[in-house]
Design an enzyme around this catalytic site. Structure first.
Site, PDB file in Angstrom:
ATOM      1  CD  GLU A   1      39.991  34.872  45.940  1.00  0.00           C
ATOM      2  OE1 GLU A   1      39.055  34.124  45.569  1.00  0.00           O
ATOM      3  OE2 GLU A   1      40.606  35.627  45.169  1.00  0.00           O
TER       4      GLU A   1
ATOM      5  CG  HIS B   1      37.579  31.757  50.475  1.00  0.00           C
ATOM      6  ND1 HIS B   1      37.387  33.116  50.528  1.00  0.00           N
ATOM      7  CD2 HIS B   1      37.930  31.485  49.195  1.00  0.00           C
ATOM      8  CE1 HIS B   1      37.604  33.643  49.339  1.00  0.00           C
ATOM      9  NE2 HIS B   1      37.932  32.671  48.508  1.00  0.00           N
TER      10      HIS B   1
ATOM     11  CG  HIS C   1      35.420  36.542  46.528  1.00  0.00           C
ATOM     12  ND1 HIS C   1      34.321  35.753  46.229  1.00  0.00           N
ATOM     13  CD2 HIS C   1      36.497  35.712  46.501  1.00  0.00           C
ATOM     14  CE1 HIS C   1      34.712  34.510  46.042  1.00  0.00           C
ATOM     15  NE2 HIS C   1      36.029  34.459  46.190  1.00  0.00           N
TER      16      HIS C   1
ATOM     17  CG  ASP D   1      40.012  30.828  45.148  1.00  0.00           C
ATOM     18  OD1 ASP D   1      39.356  30.922  46.197  1.00  0.00           O
ATOM     19  OD2 ASP D   1      39.503  30.976  44.022  1.00  0.00           O
TER      20      ASP D   1
END
Length: 334
Positions: free
Chosen positions: A10, A12, A163, A283
């Site tokens: 995860e 980004h 998500h 994250d």
């Protein structure tokens, strides 16, 4: 200290022009934090790779930060921009093909074309599945209108990462409390609810091979399995599932550690759904890579379990090669 190889899922980025979709969310951020996030989201080389190296993160699967085209009101624009996003990401990954993979960005304004784009990016570009930033303009995905997309994901054998996003309609309970509507609490509730809509809507019965990934230690769901079974047995409300609700969580619904560096939460999740259903993530850039690496290295796990969570499960689910293998990623060709 970071002796264990890691794969993170995860993580980004933001493609050019996509920050406009996030503006409503980020308008409350202090300017210095917004600038720092923007710099990290658009970097594919220096800082990102340096943090990965420091934490022994060998490989990450990148995804467009929320909400992306899930917030686009024009169907044609959403379809076009999703493809542009995927082509942009493929080009960036080609610079570091052994370090980066990709989740496709798809426009579920049109489920059939979203399925086609998923298949194109998987077959032609080597993408590893798709990450969907929650509902699309208030539409959730348990309806049979979306079965063409779920069927294609199952046939391709790729996971779909669900998500968080903000509520399509914030409950009155949260009026005047934006802090509770966001990542502190509301996003997890919204995403857990969405996953349960898929479960109780029969998506996993219709597509038993489908794998859904949830971040943030499963958005509360692993810790509610017993109660879901108990209350569903007492009050099924007309819903007929082929299995107990708990049995889908840990088989069809897998979780990542993204954004939750809590040892008790990790141990509880392993206890509930097993180590084979828990995958490591950071994250990035919203959480600290260093803290996430320290957390998983210091957790009281045996070496076999730590290796499963850090990279073994991801290698199995995403069909990656072994550590250091040149087969870890099909080179981007789209």
């Amino acid at each position: 200290m970071n002796r264990t190889p890691k794969i993170a899922l995860e993580e980004h980025f933001s493609a050019p022009g996509f920050s406009e979709y996030s503006a409503d969310m980020t308008r409350l951020f202090p300017p210095e934090i917004l600038a720092e996030l923007g710099a990290r989201l658009t970097d594919f080389d220096d800082r990102r790779l340096a943090e990965m190296d420091a934490g022994n993160i060998e490989y990450v699967v990148l995804s467009q930060t929320m909400p992306g085209v899930q917030a686009e009101t024009n169907r044609a624009v959403a379809i076009r921009r999703a493809r542009e996003n995927n082509e942009f990401l493929a080009g960036r990954i080609a610079r570091h093909p052994q370090r980066f993979g990709a989740f496709a960005h798809v426009a579920l304004q049109d489920p059939k074309l979203a399925a086609d784009e998923l298949e194109r990016t998987v077959r032609e570009c080597g993408f590893k599945g798709a990450l969907i930033n929650g509902h699309t303009l208030g539409r959730y995905y348990e309806s049979q209108d979306f079965d063409v997309f779920w069927e294609r994901a199952e046939a391709l054998g790729v996971p779909i990462y669900l998500h968080p996003t903000r509520f399509s309609q914030a409950p009155a309970l949260l009026d005047g409390m934006p802090v509770l509507q966001g990542a502190v609490w509301g996003w997890g509730v919204e995403t857990a609810g969405h996953a349960l809509r898929l479960l109780f809507g029969g998506v996993f019965d219709r597509f038993p091979g489908l794998v859904l990934l949830l971040g943030h230690m499963g958005e509360f769901l692993p810790y509610q399995r017993w109660r879901m079974d108990s209350r569903y047995a007492a009050y099924p409300m007309g819903v007929k599932l082929k299995r107990k609700p708990s049995e889908y969580i840990g088989s069809n619904i897998l979780i990542t550690t993204s954004g939750v560096c809590s040892v008790p939460s990790l141990m509880g999740a392993i206890g509930e759904i097993g180590a084979e259903a828990v995958l490591y993530s950071v994250d990035y850039p919203y959480e600290s890579t260093a803290e996430a690496c320290k957390f998983i290295e210091q957790a009281p796990l045996d070496d076999t379990t730590r290796a499963l969570i850090c990279h073994g499960n991801a290698r199995r689910i995403f069909k990656l090669g072994g550590s250091g293998s040149s087969d870890d990623l099909a080179l981007m060709q789209c």
